[in-house]
Motif scaffolding. Sequence first.
Motif, PDB file in Angstrom:
ATOM      1  N   GLY A   1      -8.321  72.851 129.654  1.00  0.00           N
ATOM      2  CA  GLY A   1      -8.702  74.017 128.872  1.00  0.00           C
ATOM      3  C   GLY A   1      -9.572  74.988 129.637  1.00  0.00           C
ATOM      4  N   ARG A   2     -10.189  75.852 128.893  1.00  0.00           N
ATOM      5  CA  ARG A   2     -10.957  76.984 129.430  1.00  0.00           C
ATOM      6  C   ARG A   2     -12.173  76.530 130.239  1.00  0.00           C
ATOM      7  NH1 ARG A   2     -14.415  80.650 125.348  1.00  0.00           N
ATOM      8  NH2 ARG A   2     -15.884  81.431 126.888  1.00  0.00           N
ATOM      9  N   ILE A   3     -12.297  77.076 131.437  1.00  0.00           N
ATOM     10  CA  ILE A   3     -13.495  76.909 132.268  1.00  0.00           C
ATOM     11  C   ILE A   3     -13.771  78.283 132.882  1.00  0.00           C
ATOM     12  CG2 ILE A   3     -14.540  75.738 134.240  1.00  0.00           C
ATOM     13  CD1 ILE A   3     -12.667  73.365 133.663  1.00  0.00           C
ATOM     14  N   ASP A   4     -14.951  78.826 132.605  1.00  0.00           N
ATOM     15  CA  ASP A   4     -15.273  80.194 133.007  1.00  0.00           C
ATOM     16  C   ASP A   4     -15.849  80.312 134.412  1.00  0.00           C
ATOM     17  OD1 ASP A   4     -14.409  80.995 130.489  1.00  0.00           O
ATOM     18  OD2 ASP A   4     -16.434  80.993 129.645  1.00  0.00           O
ATOM     19  N   HIS A   5     -16.456  79.262 134.932  1.00  0.00           N
ATOM     20  CA  HIS A   5     -17.053  79.278 136.274  1.00  0.00           C
ATOM     21  C   HIS A   5     -18.098  80.381 136.435  1.00  0.00           C
ATOM     22  CE1 HIS A   5     -14.008  76.415 137.660  1.00  0.00           C
ATOM     23  NE2 HIS A   5     -13.110  77.181 137.095  1.00  0.00           N
ATOM     24  N   ASP A   6     -18.948  80.555 135.428  1.00  0.00           N
ATOM     25  CA  ASP A   6     -19.969  81.593 135.540  1.00  0.00           C
ATOM     26  C   ASP A   6     -21.343  81.054 135.141  1.00  0.00           C
ATOM     27  OD1 ASP A   6     -20.061  81.624 132.721  1.00  0.00           O
ATOM     28  OD2 ASP A   6     -18.831  83.427 132.565  1.00  0.00           O
ATOM     29  N   GLY A   7     -22.345  81.865 135.360  1.00  0.00           N
ATOM     30  CA  GLY A   7     -23.716  81.463 135.095  1.00  0.00           C
ATOM     31  C   GLY A   7     -23.998  81.183 133.627  1.00  0.00           C
ATOM     32  N   ASP A   8     -23.354  81.925 132.730  1.00  0.00           N
ATOM     33  CA  ASP A   8     -23.559  81.698 131.296  1.00  0.00           C
ATOM     34  C   ASP A   8     -23.042  80.315 130.900  1.00  0.00           C
ATOM     35  OD1 ASP A   8     -24.385  82.523 128.669  1.00  0.00           O
ATOM     36  OD2 ASP A   8     -22.266  82.886 128.193  1.00  0.00           O
ATOM     37  N   GLU A   9     -21.880  79.962 131.407  1.00  0.00           N
ATOM     38  CA  GLU A   9     -21.322  78.640 131.127  1.00  0.00           C
ATOM     39  C   GLU A   9     -22.233  77.550 131.694  1.00  0.00           C
ATOM     40  OE1 GLU A   9     -16.925  77.189 131.247  1.00  0.00           O
ATOM     41  OE2 GLU A   9     -17.701  77.193 133.307  1.00  0.00           O
TER      42      GLU A   9
ATOM     43  N   ASP B   1      -3.081  59.254 128.923  1.00  0.00           N
ATOM     44  CA  ASP B   1      -2.327  58.780 127.767  1.00  0.00           C
ATOM     45  C   ASP B   1      -2.967  59.344 126.502  1.00  0.00           C
ATOM     46  OD1 ASP B   1      -0.389  57.465 126.330  1.00  0.00           O
ATOM     47  OD2 ASP B   1      -1.093  55.442 126.793  1.00  0.00           O
ATOM     48  N   TRP B   2      -2.522  58.906 125.342  1.00  0.00           N
ATOM     49  CA  TRP B   2      -3.045  59.396 124.069  1.00  0.00           C
ATOM     50  C   TRP B   2      -4.562  59.218 124.000  1.00  0.00           C
ATOM     51  CZ3 TRP B   2      -0.065  62.487 121.609  1.00  0.00           C
ATOM     52  CH2 TRP B   2       1.320  62.296 121.629  1.00  0.00           C
ATOM     53  N   HIS B   3      -5.233  60.295 123.627  1.00  0.00           N
ATOM     54  CA  HIS B   3      -6.682  60.281 123.466  1.00  0.00           C
ATOM     55  C   HIS B   3      -7.058  61.376 122.468  1.00  0.00           C
ATOM     56  CE1 HIS B   3      -5.886  63.190 126.695  1.00  0.00           C
ATOM     57  NE2 HIS B   3      -7.010  63.796 126.339  1.00  0.00           N
ATOM     58  N   LEU B   4      -8.315  61.386 122.084  1.00  0.00           N
ATOM     59  CA  LEU B   4      -8.765  62.340 121.074  1.00  0.00           C
ATOM     60  C   LEU B   4      -9.285  63.639 121.690  1.00  0.00           C
ATOM     61  CD1 LEU B   4     -10.770  60.020 118.642  1.00  0.00           C
ATOM     62  CD2 LEU B   4      -8.641  61.215 118.150  1.00  0.00           C
ATOM     63  N   HIS B   5      -8.901  64.740 121.080  1.00  0.00           N
ATOM     64  CA  HIS B   5      -9.524  66.038 121.285  1.00  0.00           C
ATOM     65  C   HIS B   5      -9.908  66.512 119.886  1.00  0.00           C
ATOM     66  CE1 HIS B   5      -7.977  67.620 125.413  1.00  0.00           C
ATOM     67  NE2 HIS B   5      -8.262  66.332 125.474  1.00  0.00           N
ATOM     68  N   ALA B   6     -10.911  67.334 119.790  1.00  0.00           N
ATOM     69  CA  ALA B   6     -11.314  67.821 118.472  1.00  0.00           C
ATOM     70  C   ALA B   6     -11.700  69.295 118.496  1.00  0.00           C
ATOM     71  CB  ALA B   6     -12.461  66.974 117.931  1.00  0.00           C
ATOM     72  N   THR B   7     -11.414  69.961 119.599  1.00  0.00           N
ATOM     73  CA  THR B   7     -11.681  71.386 119.721  1.00  0.00           C
ATOM     74  C   THR B   7     -10.451  72.053 120.320  1.00  0.00           C
ATOM     75  OG1 THR B   7     -12.614  71.121 121.919  1.00  0.00           O
ATOM     76  CG2 THR B   7     -14.173  71.091 120.089  1.00  0.00           C
ATOM     77  N   SER B   8     -10.425  73.342 120.235  1.00  0.00           N
ATOM     78  CA  SER B   8      -9.356  74.122 120.848  1.00  0.00           C
ATOM     79  C   SER B   8      -9.532  74.107 122.360  1.00  0.00           C
ATOM     80  CB  SER B   8      -9.449  75.554 120.320  1.00  0.00           C
ATOM     81  OG  SER B   8      -8.765  76.439 121.165  1.00  0.00           O
ATOM     82  N   PRO B   9      -8.438  74.144 123.113  1.00  0.00           N
ATOM     83  CA  PRO B   9      -8.566  74.250 124.574  1.00  0.00           C
ATOM     84  C   PRO B   9      -9.300  75.527 125.004  1.00  0.00           C
ATOM     85  CG  PRO B   9      -6.308  73.703 123.972  1.00  0.00           C
ATOM     86  CD  PRO B   9      -7.043  74.014 122.695  1.00  0.00           C
ATOM     87  N   ASP B  10      -9.355  76.519 124.125  1.00  0.00           N
ATOM     88  CA  ASP B  10     -10.042  77.769 124.419  1.00  0.00           C
ATOM     89  C   ASP B  10     -11.521  77.728 124.065  1.00  0.00           C
ATOM     90  OD1 ASP B  10      -7.701  78.938 125.341  1.00  0.00           O
ATOM     91  OD2 ASP B  10      -7.155  79.680 123.355  1.00  0.00           O
ATOM     92  N   ALA B  11     -11.980  76.637 123.448  1.00  0.00           N
ATOM     93  CA  ALA B  11     -13.402  76.522 123.108  1.00  0.00           C
ATOM     94  C   ALA B  11     -14.224  76.483 124.394  1.00  0.00           C
ATOM     95  CB  ALA B  11     -13.653  75.255 122.289  1.00  0.00           C
TER      96      ALA B  11
ATOM     97  N   MET C   1     -17.446  69.528 125.850  1.00  0.00           N
ATOM     98  CA  MET C   1     -18.199  68.383 126.377  1.00  0.00           C
ATOM     99  C   MET C   1     -18.957  67.680 125.256  1.00  0.00           C
ATOM    100  SD  MET C   1     -19.855  69.897 129.847  1.00  0.00           S
ATOM    101  CE  MET C   1     -18.925  70.031 131.357  1.00  0.00           C
ATOM    102  N   ARG C   2     -19.692  68.445 124.460  1.00  0.00           N
ATOM    103  CA  ARG C   2     -20.478  67.847 123.369  1.00  0.00           C
ATOM    104  C   ARG C   2     -19.593  67.099 122.392  1.00  0.00           C
ATOM    105  NH1 ARG C   2     -22.968  72.667 123.547  1.00  0.00           N
ATOM    106  NH2 ARG C   2     -21.898  73.411 121.667  1.00  0.00           N
ATOM    107  N   VAL C   3     -18.472  67.694 122.034  1.00  0.00           N
ATOM    108  CA  VAL C   3     -17.587  67.075 121.044  1.00  0.00           C
ATOM    109  C   VAL C   3     -16.933  65.826 121.600  1.00  0.00           C
ATOM    110  CG1 VAL C   3     -15.469  67.404 119.709  1.00  0.00           C
ATOM    111  CG2 VAL C   3     -17.255  69.161 119.681  1.00  0.00           C
ATOM    112  N   GLU C   4     -16.494  65.848 122.859  1.00  0.00           N
ATOM    113  CA  GLU C   4     -15.876  64.652 123.431  1.00  0.00           C
ATOM    114  C   GLU C   4     -16.877  63.509 123.528  1.00  0.00           C
ATOM    115  OE1 GLU C   4     -13.426  65.084 126.887  1.00  0.00           O
ATOM    116  OE2 GLU C   4     -12.382  66.815 126.037  1.00  0.00           O
ATOM    117  N   VAL C   5     -18.091  63.802 123.921  1.00  0.00           N
ATOM    118  CA  VAL C   5     -19.110  62.750 123.968  1.00  0.00           C
ATOM    119  C   VAL C   5     -19.461  62.307 122.552  1.00  0.00           C
ATOM    120  CG1 VAL C   5     -21.476  62.183 124.647  1.00  0.00           C
ATOM    121  CG2 VAL C   5     -20.000  63.445 126.222  1.00  0.00           C
ATOM    122  N   ALA C   6     -19.534  63.239 121.614  1.00  0.00           N
ATOM    123  CA  ALA C   6     -19.819  62.868 120.224  1.00  0.00           C
ATOM    124  C   ALA C   6     -18.747  61.925 119.690  1.00  0.00           C
ATOM    125  CB  ALA C   6     -19.933  64.113 119.345  1.00  0.00           C
ATOM    126  N   LEU C   7     -17.477  62.200 119.985  1.00  0.00           N
ATOM    127  CA  LEU C   7     -16.398  61.310 119.538  1.00  0.00           C
ATOM    128  C   LEU C   7     -16.555  59.923 120.162  1.00  0.00           C
ATOM    129  CD1 LEU C   7     -13.320  63.715 119.632  1.00  0.00           C
ATOM    130  CD2 LEU C   7     -14.456  62.786 117.596  1.00  0.00           C
TER     131      LEU C   7
END
Length: 182
Positions: free
Chosen positions: A49-57, A103-113, A119-125
């Motif tokens: 998914g989205r990775i901006d590669h900038d200082g804000d990120e 293989d099959w795994h959980l995502h819970a956000t849009s790839p554009d998030a 990161m927070r959501v994947e660790v939370a899951l």
Amino acid sequence: MHFAPDTEESLAFAVALGNTVAGASRSGADELATTAELDALLTRYRYSGRIDHDGDELSRVRSTRARLRQVWLLPRDEAVLAVNSMLEDAAALPRLVRHDDFDWHLHATSPDAPLDERMRVEVALALVDVLRSDEMHRLRACGAPDCEGLLLDLSRNGSKHYCSVRCGNRMNMVAFRERAGG
């Protein structure tokens, strides 16, 4: 202790991210000070998914690092509140996905998030699995008194004390010198 592969990968990422802070890192300095250092971390722990590669990120990921370090060390019931908050903040909607060579795994956000949110959501899951299994004692701080590292103990008997071989060796040397009288 074994969790699902994606859970273990997310927990290992949380440790790696958490241990980039000064006092826990290999160098002793903040190892997430530049976008290049974030890119290096993302080379080891791939995020689709989205990775901006900038200082804000980078700034948002550093904030996520602090939040995950805090959650890592909370008692179980407090961790539940923090995990639920992270999932709610992202309006997480878990679904099974398969991509790249995973293989099959959980995502819970849009790839554009934003990356930090994913990161927070994947660790939370992953923490959901830990909490449901009543295994929060496997997430703890390094036992070396001069280290601020986090550790994930997946050993069978839950006896891991140090965040790295380096800390274990250093503490073994301290104990040896104390036994030897100097």
